[in-house]
Write a protein that holds these residues in place. Sequence first.
Motif, PDB file in Angstrom:
ATOM      1  N   SER A 102       0.832  -1.210   0.000  1.00 48.10           N
ATOM      2  CA  SER A 102       0.000   0.000   0.000  1.00 48.10           C
ATOM      3  C   SER A 102       0.869   1.264   0.000  1.00 48.10           C
ATOM      4  O   SER A 102       0.586   2.246  -0.702  1.00 48.10           O
ATOM      5  N   GLU A 103       1.928   1.204   0.802  1.00 48.83           N
ATOM      6  CA  GLU A 103       2.824   2.373   0.867  1.00 48.83           C
ATOM      7  C   GLU A 103       3.522   2.592  -0.468  1.00 48.83           C
ATOM      8  O   GLU A 103       3.670   3.732  -0.921  1.00 48.83           O
ATOM      9  N   ILE A 104       3.953   1.483  -1.103  1.00 49.51           N
ATOM     10  CA  ILE A 104       4.616   1.610  -2.408  1.00 49.51           C
ATOM     11  C   ILE A 104       3.661   2.225  -3.421  1.00 49.51           C
ATOM     12  O   ILE A 104       4.031   3.113  -4.205  1.00 49.51           O
ATOM     13  N   ALA A 105       2.404   1.780  -3.420  1.00 46.85           N
ATOM     14  CA  ALA A 105       1.411   2.324  -4.342  1.00 46.85           C
ATOM     15  C   ALA A 105       1.185   3.817  -4.080  1.00 46.85           C
ATOM     16  O   ALA A 105       1.065   4.625  -5.008  1.00 46.85           O
ATOM     17  N   SER A 106       1.118   4.159  -2.783  1.00 50.95           N
ATOM     18  CA  SER A 106       0.916   5.566  -2.407  1.00 50.95           C
ATOM     19  C   SER A 106       2.101   6.419  -2.860  1.00 50.95           C
ATOM     20  O   SER A 106       1.927   7.531  -3.378  1.00 50.95           O
ATOM     21  N   LEU A 107       3.321   5.886  -2.636  1.00 50.09           N
ATOM     22  CA  LEU A 107       4.522   6.624  -3.053  1.00 50.09           C
ATOM     23  C   LEU A 107       4.587   6.773  -4.564  1.00 50.09           C
ATOM     24  O   LEU A 107       5.022   7.807  -5.082  1.00 50.09           O
ATOM     25  N   THR A 108       4.137   5.739  -5.277  1.00 51.26           N
ATOM     26  CA  THR A 108       4.129   5.806  -6.743  1.00 51.26           C
ATOM     27  C   THR A 108       3.180   6.907  -7.221  1.00 51.26           C
ATOM     28  O   THR A 108       3.510   7.677  -8.133  1.00 51.26           O
ATOM     29  N   ARG A 109       1.995   6.964  -6.593  1.00 52.80           N
ATOM     30  CA  ARG A 109       1.047   8.020  -6.953  1.00 52.80           C
ATOM     31  C   ARG A 109       1.623   9.393  -6.594  1.00 52.80           C
ATOM     32  O   ARG A 109       1.509  10.348  -7.372  1.00 52.80           O
ATOM     33  N   ARG A 110       2.222   9.449  -5.409  1.00 54.47           N
ATOM     34  CA  ARG A 110       2.816  10.716  -4.968  1.00 54.47           C
ATOM     35  C   ARG A 110       3.917  11.154  -5.929  1.00 54.47           C
ATOM     36  O   ARG A 110       4.020  12.340  -6.291  1.00 54.47           O
ATOM     37  N   GLN A 111       4.730  10.223  -6.366  1.00 53.38           N
ATOM     38  CA  GLN A 111       5.805  10.545  -7.307  1.00 53.38           C
ATOM     39  C   GLN A 111       5.226  11.072  -8.619  1.00 53.38           C
ATOM     40  O   GLN A 111       5.731  12.045  -9.191  1.00 53.38           O
ATOM     41  N   GLY A 112       4.156  10.427  -9.089  1.00 54.31           N
ATOM     42  CA  GLY A 112       3.512  10.879 -10.325  1.00 54.31           C
ATOM     43  C   GLY A 112       2.972  12.294 -10.189  1.00 54.31           C
ATOM     44  O   GLY A 112       3.127  13.132 -11.098  1.00 54.31           O
ATOM     45  N   ASP A 113       2.336  12.571  -9.030  1.00 57.51           N
ATOM     46  CA  ASP A 113       1.801  13.913  -8.800  1.00 57.51           C
ATOM     47  C   ASP A 113       2.926  14.956  -8.779  1.00 57.51           C
ATOM     48  O   ASP A 113       2.795  16.046  -9.358  1.00 57.51           O
ATOM     49  N   LEU A 114       4.014  14.613  -8.095  1.00 55.98           N
ATOM     50  CA  LEU A 114       5.140  15.549  -7.993  1.00 55.98           C
ATOM     51  C   LEU A 114       5.803  15.764  -9.353  1.00 55.98           C
ATOM     52  O   LEU A 114       6.249  16.878  -9.666  1.00 55.98           O
ATOM     53  N   GLU A 115       5.870  14.715 -10.163  1.00 55.02           N
ATOM     54  CA  GLU A 115       6.457  14.863 -11.501  1.00 55.02           C
ATOM     55  C   GLU A 115       5.591  15.772 -12.372  1.00 55.02           C
ATOM     56  O   GLU A 115       6.115  16.533 -13.188  1.00 55.02           O
TER      57      GLU A 115
END
Length: 246
Positions: A102-115
């Motif tokens: 779940s954390e990895i998925a959240s970080l992936t989404r967060r990374q996409g938003d930041l990019e």
Amino acid sequence: MKAAPAAQKRLLDLAELDSALDRLAHRRRTLPELAQIDELSARVARIATQVIAAETESGDLAREQSKAEADVDSVRIRAERDQKRLDSGQVSSPKDLASLQSEIASLTRRQGDLEEVVLEIMERRETADAQVAKLVAERDELAGTRAVAEDRRDAAFAEIDKEKEEVQSKRAEVEKDIPADLLALYAKLREQFGVGAAMLQGGRCLGCRTSLSIAEINRIKAASHDEVIRCEECRRILVRTAESGL
């Protein structure tokens, strides 16, 4: 005041030379290049202010981009670390495994938003940089045009100053033929009226363009040749010549 007729006539030469100096001074003050340079300088100053503002905006965006990229890197590193833990098989508990995924998925989404944020900032920075380049080019072009105008002004100044020196040299020679008291009176009148002496021509003062009365003309006729005559109207020195109509 008394002065030899020849000395009085030299006042007309002096007045002509002083008029030439006045014309040169006026020409120097009113060169079209001066107004052009002032106008260009004002435009350059305005654009220079705009350049500073645009560069400030670009600099702020550069710092904002660096911060956003650092945030992306931080999230990416955390995601890679968690992914390594997941891939290593170190996490065996189903609950911990689900939490990690779940954390990895959240970080992936967060990374996409930041990019996305980084891309948006990059676009704004590109626009700001383009504006800086446009303004700098405009400023430099105006500065170049001003430099050309300044060269023309300096060339005109040099020409005028050369003529002025020549006229002043001639004036100095004429002054030698005029008595000091008459010269002082002329200088005083020139300071007051702009022209210190004028010819009496055909019964008219060429200084104020006034025709003298019969009584005044008769008074001048009766005056001795070396008497310094003044115009009753404008008070300039009236110089008698063969054209005076006396």
